[in-house]
Every structure is written in structure tokens, then in C-alpha cells.
Design a protein around this motif. Structure first.
Motif, PDB file in Angstrom:
ATOM      1  N   ASN A 119       0.846  -1.193   0.000  1.00  9.49           N
ATOM      2  CA  ASN A 119       0.000   0.000   0.000  1.00  9.49           C
ATOM      3  C   ASN A 119       0.886   1.249   0.000  1.00  9.49           C
ATOM      4  OD1 ASN A 119       0.822   0.584   2.646  1.00  9.49           O
ATOM      5  ND2 ASN A 119      -0.742  -0.782   3.466  1.00  9.49           N
ATOM      6  N   LEU A 120       0.233   2.394   0.051  1.00  4.92           N
ATOM      7  CA  LEU A 120       0.968   3.658  -0.139  1.00  4.92           C
ATOM      8  C   LEU A 120       1.430   4.296   1.170  1.00  4.92           C
ATOM      9  CD1 LEU A 120      -1.376   5.173  -2.856  1.00  4.92           C
ATOM     10  CD2 LEU A 120       0.960   4.365  -3.190  1.00  4.92           C
ATOM     11  N   LYS A 121       1.329   3.532   2.259  1.00  7.82           N
ATOM     12  CA  LYS A 121       1.689   4.064   3.575  1.00  7.82           C
ATOM     13  C   LYS A 121       3.055   4.763   3.538  1.00  7.82           C
ATOM     14  CE  LYS A 121       1.263   1.868   7.967  1.00  7.82           C
ATOM     15  NZ  LYS A 121       1.044   0.518   8.452  1.00  7.82           N
ATOM     16  N   GLY A 122       3.099   6.004   3.995  1.00 13.27           N
ATOM     17  CA  GLY A 122       4.365   6.728   4.090  1.00 13.27           C
ATOM     18  C   GLY A 122       4.857   7.322   2.781  1.00 13.27           C
ATOM     19  N   LEU A 123       4.115   7.155   1.710  1.00 15.12           N
ATOM     20  CA  LEU A 123       4.566   7.682   0.418  1.00 15.12           C
ATOM     21  C   LEU A 123       3.625   8.773  -0.083  1.00 15.12           C
ATOM     22  CD1 LEU A 123       5.450   4.414  -1.586  1.00 15.12           C
ATOM     23  CD2 LEU A 123       7.036   5.971  -0.450  1.00 15.12           C
TER      24      LEU A 123
END
Ligand code: URA
Length: 240
Positions: free
Chosen positions: A213-217
Motif C-alpha cells: 500500500n501507499l503508507k508513508g509515500l
């Protein structure tokens, strides 16, 4: 020049920590000489042996997860000179995007030079789930959500069953937000699925590819995938 433990881990042989252990134990050779210093560097073309196994130079793969921003094309080279997703990644390796996100679509995109994984992920009937968040003009009706779930005909072919959730509606602005999980990857698939039902997608983001997933991006940011994440992608492609 690259640190030897990084070279070993990016080949997929083992993790960087494990590579460091093997180096300390004297189990790594460069051009026939045992190397025990962790800071040692290697250059392309050096022959590296780990526990007696020659590292295949061609297997020095790189894998990135990019949060693709809007206004960037998903190719390696654009004839109109527009910025490409590859321009966003700081590497000298010839990587390429796995599949395509439209110019105005944002979200999760894998880039790599591993052709085997890219082919598995890009197969039209790929088994890896991709989850999208779509903002659509109009209030999407329940029977239409059911149609999206069961499959709609786009370009003469029925789409496979999809998971579809209505997340919210804005009656004033007349928009709906939906989450869709599909595992095919036809061109403009999500936009076309709505189009055949009379809705226009006004915003589209890919939230997840498999377990990534896109966590932190933030949009435009990227990170390298870990060996574990690459292994999971392979197993999702092969084992379902
Ligand atoms: N479906 C689309 O319509 N566009 C994308 O960019 C990805 C999936």
C-alpha cells in the motif's frame, strides 16, 4: 561501485543482514578472494561467490514502489517529452513500470528490471488484486454497483467479478466515492467499467497492489521493495 552486502541482498540471495553474517564467516569471495570486510565494494563484472554459489550478475534486480503523481506518463520514454515515471526514480539501472496508470491517475506503481515478475503481474488475468479509489460524477445506484461486481462488458469482453464498496456520496456535488478491487489490468479498465454504466470517473487512485500500500509515500515519493515483499508478490502470482 557497490557495497558487497548490498550487492548480495539485491541479487535476492538473502537479506543484507544475512549477507553480513556470511561475509564475517568468510563465506563470500570476490574474484576468487575471500572477503571478510563489510565495507568492501564491488564493481559490475566482479564474480561474487556466496557459500560456493556464483551470484548471477543478471539477477541484480531492483524493485521500487512509487506513489505516482498526476501529470506523469507511465512509460520509459515519452515521444512528446513529458516527464515519465522512470524519471522520478534515482537509479542508473534500466527499470520500467509494471503495467500502466493513466496520465491523470495517481497511486501505487511497481518499477523493476525483473522481467519475470513484470510479466507475471501484467498478465491480463493476473491473480494479484489491485485496489482503486474512484471518485465518480453522479450518485452511483445500488443496481449499478451490483453490475460492477458481477462484471460489465467493455470492448466486447465481460470483466471478471470485482469487489466494489460504496464509500461515500456527496449529494450536493453529485459525486460518489467507491473502492474497487480487480485483478485484471485492461487498458483504462476502471474508467471504462463506469463509462458503460453512464458515469464519468473524475479522480482515480490505486491504493494497493497485492499487500503493498501507499503508507508513508506522498505522490511522487517511492521506496525500494524488501526481498520479503518481492517474494510475496511472486507467491501471489503463482499460488492462487
Ligand atoms: N483503470 C483506469 O481506468 N485507469 C488507470 O489508470 C488504471 C486503471
Amino acid at each position: 561501485m557497490e557495497r558487497i552486502q548490498k550487492r548480495i541482498s539485491s541479487s535476492g540471495y538473502c537479506s543484507r543482514r544475512k549477507a553480513e553474517e556470511l561475509i564475517k564467516k568468510g563465506l563470500v569471495e570476490v574474484n576468487g578472494e575471500v572477503v571478510t570486510k563489510l565495507g568492501s565494494t564491488v564493481k559490475p563484472g566482479d564474480i561474487i561467490t556466496v557459500e560456493g554459489n556464483i551470484l548471477d550478475n543478471s539477477k541484480s534486480y531492483e524493485y521500487y514502489l512509487l506513489n505516482k503523481p498526476k501529470g506523469v506518463v507511465t512509460t520509459t520514454n515519452d515521444e512528446k517529452g513529458r516527464k515519465t515515471v522512470v524519471d522520478l526514480i534515482d537509479t542508473s539501472t534500466r527499470i520500467y513500470p509494471v503495467g500502466r496508470l493513466d496520465y491523470d491517475t495517481t497511486g501505487a506503481l511497481i518499477l523493476t528490471n525483473d522481467g519475470e515478475l513484470a510479466n507475471l503481474l501484467m498478465k491480463p488475468d493476473s491473480l494479484v488484486d489491485k485496489t482503486y479509489i474512484a471518485k465518480v460524477k453522479g450518485i452511483v445506484q445500488i443496481p449499478d454497483i451490483q453490475k460492477l461486481r458481477n462484471g460489465v462488458v467493455i470492448d466486447g469482453v465481460k470483466t471478471r467479478k470485482a469487489k466494489v464498496k460504496l464509500k461515500s456520496i456527496d449529494k450536493k456535488k453529485e459525486t460518489s466515492i467507491l473502492e474497487l478491487t480487480i485483478h485484471e489490468g485492461k487498458n483504462h479498465q476502471i474508467k471504462k467499467m463506469f463509462e458503460v454504466l453512464g458515469y464519468k470517473v473524475i479522480k482515480l487512485r490505486r491504493e494497493r497492489i497485492g499487500e503493498l500500500n501507499l503508507k508513508g509515500l506522498l505522490p511522487g515519493e517511492y521506496r525500494k521493495l524488501s526481498i520479503k515483499e518481492v517474494k510475496i508478490l511472486y507467491s501471489l502470482c503463482k499460488n492462487k
